[in-house]
Enzyme design. Structure first.
Site, PDB file in Angstrom:
ATOM      1  N   ASP A 200       0.697  -1.276  -0.206  1.00  0.00           N
ATOM      2  CA  ASP A 200       0.235  -0.078   0.055  1.00  0.00           C
ATOM      3  C   ASP A 200       1.019   0.900  -0.213  1.00  0.00           C
ATOM      4  O   ASP A 200       1.813   1.226   0.169  1.00  0.00           O
ATOM      5  CB  ASP A 200      -0.609  -0.100   1.344  1.00  0.00           C
ATOM      6  CG  ASP A 200      -2.238   0.704   1.211  1.00  0.00           C
ATOM      7  OD1 ASP A 200      -2.493   1.864   0.334  1.00  0.00           O
ATOM      8  OD2 ASP A 200      -3.183  -0.120   1.072  1.00  0.00           O
ATOM      9  N   HIS A 288      -3.051   3.446  -4.627  1.00  0.00           N
ATOM     10  CA  HIS A 288      -2.047   2.245  -3.335  1.00  0.00           C
ATOM     11  C   HIS A 288      -0.786   2.207  -3.726  1.00  0.00           C
ATOM     12  O   HIS A 288      -0.865   1.047  -2.667  1.00  0.00           O
ATOM     13  CB  HIS A 288      -3.278   1.989  -2.843  1.00  0.00           C
ATOM     14  CG  HIS A 288      -4.693   1.974  -2.068  1.00  0.00           C
ATOM     15  ND1 HIS A 288      -4.229   3.221  -0.832  1.00  0.00           N
ATOM     16  CD2 HIS A 288      -5.360   2.262  -2.674  1.00  0.00           C
ATOM     17  CE1 HIS A 288      -5.865   3.429  -0.496  1.00  0.00           C
ATOM     18  NE2 HIS A 288      -6.194   2.947  -1.551  1.00  0.00           N
ATOM     19  N   GLU A 348     -10.433   3.007  -4.550  1.00  0.00           N
ATOM     20  CA  GLU A 348      -9.799   4.417  -4.577  1.00  0.00           C
ATOM     21  C   GLU A 348      -8.772   4.722  -5.178  1.00  0.00           C
ATOM     22  O   GLU A 348      -7.352   4.632  -5.071  1.00  0.00           O
ATOM     23  CB  GLU A 348      -9.853   3.961  -3.280  1.00  0.00           C
ATOM     24  CG  GLU A 348     -10.222   4.063  -1.515  1.00  0.00           C
ATOM     25  CD  GLU A 348     -10.394   4.008  -0.401  1.00  0.00           C
ATOM     26  OE1 GLU A 348     -11.141   4.085   0.808  1.00  0.00           O
ATOM     27  OE2 GLU A 348      -8.646   3.592   0.297  1.00  0.00           O
TER      28      GLU A 348
END
Length: 765
Positions: A200, A288, A348
């Site tokens: 991440d 990410h 995201e």
């Protein structure tokens, strides 16, 4: 030819926690197995494990038989001897007619134990069932003398194929030793999928030999703002202290991090496979990826790496070098993890830089791509084809549904505020794994309702047809570790919530909740023996803000009869030297801190109760009231109720009760509910307010419940002294975007709680 494994076993002591009358019970709800078997019927008497007991198994079950023998040896200290003659036998039997690979039958009689399965996984689950019937000494290595198993007949199989747990090792890092412990606990409760989130923005945790800088640079970072929050919390809770093994000094800097070598991970995969748990790796792309981009800037469209309003810069799907990098990474990942499933993330993603890229504009024109979400799925689709060519199946978070997605990809649903996502996925033919933030994000703080909510979660959306419902293959709980800096804190966040998830996914009988909670009480002893830093059950009778008129006697109880309650009134945290709470009389305003302590000295949650003295509020004499509450809707993001903008609302409406109106379940907003509550009698009323995110309730112009702050769905409670009649009512609620949870209940004079009746709510005409 059948291979015989025989075992001469010494005697254990009687299982002290076992109190079931097996001769009298026909249903055996008080046998403390979690998850509870599909069917269980009591027999007569017991099977005694003694010096003459033998263990017989065909070669296909030799691994599972060895694990049972290991459990037994842990309680005796003696090695197993071979013998081919016995009237006291534990027998593993292969049955090809049992088609579910995880199903098993367990038949315990006074002279024999028979484990029947069609595959090793089923035999292993039978061993874990026996494990929960064996003394706790098998977990501690304490050597004892005798043991007996109740005569039962169990026919067992799981309701769902995917019974998963997720752990993020990127935000905070966890040792291989801890991951094995995590796997052990999963196995005990028949969970079978371990989703390991390896990369991440905050850290890259897996060795990639072709790109060594991923771990040389990406595995280490200076402390960030989330670490700072943890450090502040550690002042009152040692679980927030960092595991020092993950902190190093380098070039004059203090760095946090770590990574796993490929050899370590291959060993972990083998360890999990031995317990029939599949490890599913996740390398999150295209978003990410900050830790990777810092090491290899060519991965972005403009060689920049920064945070946007919410998310970090993603890798660029318009350059072939990006695909070369991704394929190289996943090639090495597939060499480590043999799992059929590979998780690509896909959540995201801040796509704005893609829209500015000339390379992306050219690619979109060439490929006929008309939107940035479809551009993301161009990347996902190419990677899925690569996965498929290697015999693997792609899993993505539900954001991948925003573009065109193939029906062969698996969807992991997490966004509770997009309830139609799993429906659309199933309608598209995608298999779906349910992981909604409410109630399956175990990094969210637990409260007294958390276990109930997990146990009663239904993975199948109601709007699906029977055929579509078959595409919901199970569920898992996710543990994101921004605010989980230690292994002890990780334990606390997932246990015992995981036991509720395990039973929901295996047994799937929501009407057995009372039986489950009774069985759970006995499981705490085993968890303590396994050195699991579990969250103790909520104390009974806790109210955050209490009221007395002349005096009150405080009686608080723990569901664990071996625990004691200790308290302080000077603001300090209770410890083992604090006084015991026994019928404590309150006759003046004060703040009491209290906690439960187990016999081993383990402290549970610290509860703070604020006492105030009140005179019952007089009712209001209001003419011309009508049913329902007035509500004002405020657009925008507000960081708590105190930040709701002044002035008139953007719109107003009348609502029959306290709820988030379906018409505004999108984005961030605030709602102010005002009016009156028509209480039916004099008394001290307790109100229970659950909200995600912020809520503050006032009754009779007195702040009653303060559940402010941006947080997941948690419950707070408070009391107010009222006289019968109309009392002013005000509730400020803030939704930060994502939870949409608002619930109000009450009780009066200590009676059972209930939803506030709609008939009580009034507003001025």
């Amino acid at each position: 030819m059948t291979k015989i494994v025989t075992s001469k076993l010494f005697l254990f002591i009687l299982f002290l926690g076992y109190c079931t009358d097996v001769n009298a019970q026909a249903d055996h709800k008080d046998i403390d197995i979690i998850p509870y078997p599909s069917t269980l019927t009591a027999g007569d008497g017991y099977f005694l494990i003694n010096a003459q007991t033998t263990l017989v198994a065909p070669s296909r079950f030799v691994n599972e038989a060895a694990q049972l023998a290991k459990l037994v040896k842990a309680g005796t200290g003696y090695s197993l001897n071979r013998s081919t003659h016995s009237t006291n036998v534990i027998n593993f039997v292969y049955d090809s007619t049992i088609k579910n690979p995880e199903a098993y039958q367990l038949n315990v009689k006074p002279k024999s134990v028979t484990i029947t399965a069609g595959a090793p996984a089923g035999a292993f689950h039978a061993v874990e069932t026996i494990r929960q019937l064996l003394p706790i000494s098998v977990e501690t290595g304490q050597r004892n003398a005798t043991v007996r198993l109740p005569s039962v007949n169990i026919n067992d199989h799981p309701a769902y194929a995917w019974r998963g747990m997720h752990l993020d090792v990127s935000r905070h890092f966890f040792s291989i030793t801890y991951l094995k412990k995590f796997i052990d606990v999963m196995a005990l409760y028949k969970m079978n999928k371990f989703h390991l989130h390896l990369t991440d923005d905050q850290g890259w945790r897996v060795e990639i030999k072709k790109y060594p800088k991923l771990t040389e640079q990406g595995a280490w970072r200076t402390f960030n703002n989330q670490d700072t929050v943890c450090m502040k919390r550690a002042a009152e809770n040692p679980d927030f202290n960092f595991d020092n093994q993950h902190i190093i000094k380098k070039d004059g800097k203090t760095l946090y991090g770590g990574f796993y070598t490929q050899k370590q991970l291959k060993d972990l995969v083998a360890y999990a496979a031995n317990k029939h748990i599949d490890i599913i790796p996740e390398i999150d792309m295209p978003g990410h990826m900050m830790a990777a981009i810092n090491a290899y800037p060519f991965l972005t469209c403009n060689s920049q790496n920064k945070w946007g309003e919410l998310f970090s810069t993603p890798i660029c799907p318009c350059n072939e070098t990006t695909f070369d990098f991704a394929k190289d990474i996943y090639t090495e990942i597939m060499e480590i993890f043999p799992s059929k499933y590979i998780h690509i993330g896909g959540d995201e993603v801040d796509r704005r830089d893609w829209g500015k890229s000339e390379a992306c504009k050219e690619l979109m024109k060439r490929e006929g791509i008309t939107s940035l979400p479809d551009l993301q799925n161009y990347f996902i689709d190419r990677m899925e084809k690569f996965f498929n060519s290697r015999g693997r199946k792609l899993i993505g978070w539900d954001e991948v549904l925003e573009g065109k997605i193939s029906s062969t990809a698996m969807i992991m649903y997490w966004r509770s505020w997009v309830p139609d996502a799993p429906v659309k996925a199933a309608q598209n033919g995608n298999q779906v794994i349910m992981t909604p933030g409410t109630p399956l994000y175990f990094d969210s703080p637990a409260d007294k309702n958390s276990i109930y909510n997990v146990y009663h979660f239904n993975p199948v959306p109601k709007s699906l047809t029977t055929e579509q419902a078959k595409l919901i293959i199970g569920a898992q709980a996710n543990i994101w570790t921004e605010y989980i800096p230690s292994e002890k804190r990780a334990d606390y966040m997932f246990m015992p919530r995981m036991t509720a998830l395990a039973e929901m996914l295996w047994t799937n009988k929501q009407d057995d909740y009372k039986s489950y909670t009774q069985r759970l009480i006995q499981q705490y002893k085993r968890l303590e023996a396994l050195d699991i830093n579990y969250r103790q059950p909520d104390l009974e009778g806790i109210i955050d803000s209490r009221v007395f008129i002349t005096s009150d006697t405080l009686n608080i109880h723990s569901p664990l009869n071996t625990s004691v309650i200790r308290y302080t009134t000077n603001g300090s945290l209770p410890d083992q030297n604090s006084p015991l709470l026994r019928n404590y009389v309150v006759n003046q305003p004060q703040t009491i801190k209290l906690a439960a302590f187990t016999q081993s000295g383990k402290r549970g949650d610290v509860y703070t109760m604020k006492y105030s003295q009140q005179t019952p509020a007089e009712p209001q004499n209001v003419a011309g009231v009508a049913p329902g509450l007035s509500a004002g809707y405020y657009k925008g993001f507000f960081n708590g109720t105190t930040k709701i903008k002044a002035g008139p609302a953007d719109s107003t409406f009348i609502t029959p009760t306290v709820t988030v109106p379906a018409s505004i379940k999108e984005g961030s907003f605030a709602v102010r509910y005002t009016g009156y509550i028509d209480v039916p009698q004099d008394g001290i009323y307790t109100f229970y307010l659950t909200c995600d995110d912020s809520g503050v309730l006032s009754i009779a112009n007195r702040e009653t419940v303060n559940n402010d702050g941006m947080h997941s769905a948690i419950e707070k409670s408070g009391q107010v002294a009222l006289k019968k009649g109309l009392q002013p009512f005000a509730l400020d609620f803030v939704e930060g975007g994502g939870g949409y949870t608002l619930k109000l209940q009450y009780s009066i004079n200590g009676k059972e709680r209930a939803d506030v009746p709609r008939a009580w709510f009034k507003h001025s005409r």
